[in-house]
Design a protein around this motif. Structure first.
Motif, short mmCIF file in Angstrom:
data_model
loop_
_atom_site.label_atom_id
_atom_site.label_comp_id
_atom_site.label_asym_id
_atom_site.label_seq_id
_atom_site.Cartn_x
_atom_site.Cartn_y
_atom_site.Cartn_z
N ASP A 36 -7.68 5.81 2.02
CA ASP A 36 -7.05 5.38 0.79
C ASP A 36 -5.79 6.23 0.64
O ASP A 36 -5.87 7.47 0.59
CB ASP A 36 -8.00 5.59 -0.39
CG ASP A 36 -7.36 5.23 -1.70
OD1 ASP A 36 -6.64 6.09 -2.27
OD2 ASP A 36 -7.55 4.10 -2.17
N LEU A 38 -3.68 6.79 -1.79
CA LEU A 38 -3.56 7.62 -2.99
C LEU A 38 -4.40 8.89 -2.87
O LEU A 38 -3.94 9.99 -3.20
CB LEU A 38 -3.95 6.84 -4.24
CG LEU A 38 -3.07 5.64 -4.58
CD1 LEU A 38 -3.57 4.98 -5.85
CD2 LEU A 38 -1.62 6.02 -4.69
N ALA A 42 -2.98 12.78 -2.45
CA ALA A 42 -3.40 13.80 -3.42
C ALA A 42 -3.85 15.08 -2.72
O ALA A 42 -3.75 16.16 -3.28
CB ALA A 42 -4.52 13.26 -4.30
N LEU A 63 -1.05 -0.06 -9.58
CA LEU A 63 -1.01 0.58 -8.27
C LEU A 63 0.40 1.05 -7.90
O LEU A 63 0.57 2.11 -7.31
CB LEU A 63 -1.56 -0.35 -7.19
CG LEU A 63 -1.73 0.26 -5.81
CD1 LEU A 63 -2.60 1.51 -5.86
CD2 LEU A 63 -2.33 -0.76 -4.86
N ALA A 66 1.00 4.35 -9.66
CA ALA A 66 0.13 5.38 -9.09
C ALA A 66 0.59 5.78 -7.70
O ALA A 66 0.58 6.97 -7.35
CB ALA A 66 -1.32 4.87 -9.05
N ALA A 67 1.01 4.80 -6.89
CA ALA A 67 1.48 5.11 -5.53
C ALA A 67 2.76 5.94 -5.57
O ALA A 67 2.90 6.91 -4.82
CB ALA A 67 1.70 3.81 -4.76
N ALA A 70 1.93 9.46 -6.62
CA ALA A 70 1.25 10.21 -5.55
C ALA A 70 2.21 10.61 -4.44
O ALA A 70 2.06 11.67 -3.82
CB ALA A 70 0.11 9.36 -4.99
#
Length: 117
Positions: A36, A38, A42, A63, A66-67, A70
């Motif tokens: 994954d 993300l 992290a 997404l 969030a992407a 990250a």
């Protein structure tokens, strides 16, 4: 000519396809990782990459943001984040400037440049 290329993909069928292309091209600098993205980003060391390419599915709510969030810490000063999105992103992530934008059909392509400081 890249020293290292890392491809992150969680779909097993796509991982196998990427690995086949890598083998066919004899792309020794390429590493295909089933993960994954993300979660992987992290855990990665900050300021590791000169370029991060993001192409999240357009229909996945949240997404894209969030992407992008990250990926930002993973980029070295002077490095870039390239992201494809269904809409124009007018605001650059903190510490970045929008370097380029183009539209091709329904896709908006953005290149953000991380500041040196």
């Amino acid at each position: 000519g890249a020293a290292e290329v890392l491809l992150l993909e969680r779909d097993a069928v796509l991982v196998r396809g990427l690995a086949e292309v890598k083998a066919r091209l004899r792309a020794d600098a390429v590493q295909v990782v089933a993960a994954d993205a993300l979660a992987w980003l992290a855990r990665c060391a900050p300021a590791r990459f000169e370029l991060v390419l993001l192409d999240p599915p357009f229909d996945a709510t949240g997404l894209l943001d969030a992407a992008l969030a990250a990926a930002v810490p993973a980029v070295v000063p002077g490095g870039f984040v390239y992201v494809e999105a269904p809409r124009e992103l007018t605001a650059a992530p903190a510490g970045f400037a929008r370097h380029r934008h183009l539209r091709a059909g329904a896709v908006h392509a953005h290149l953000f440049l991380r500041g040196q400081g």
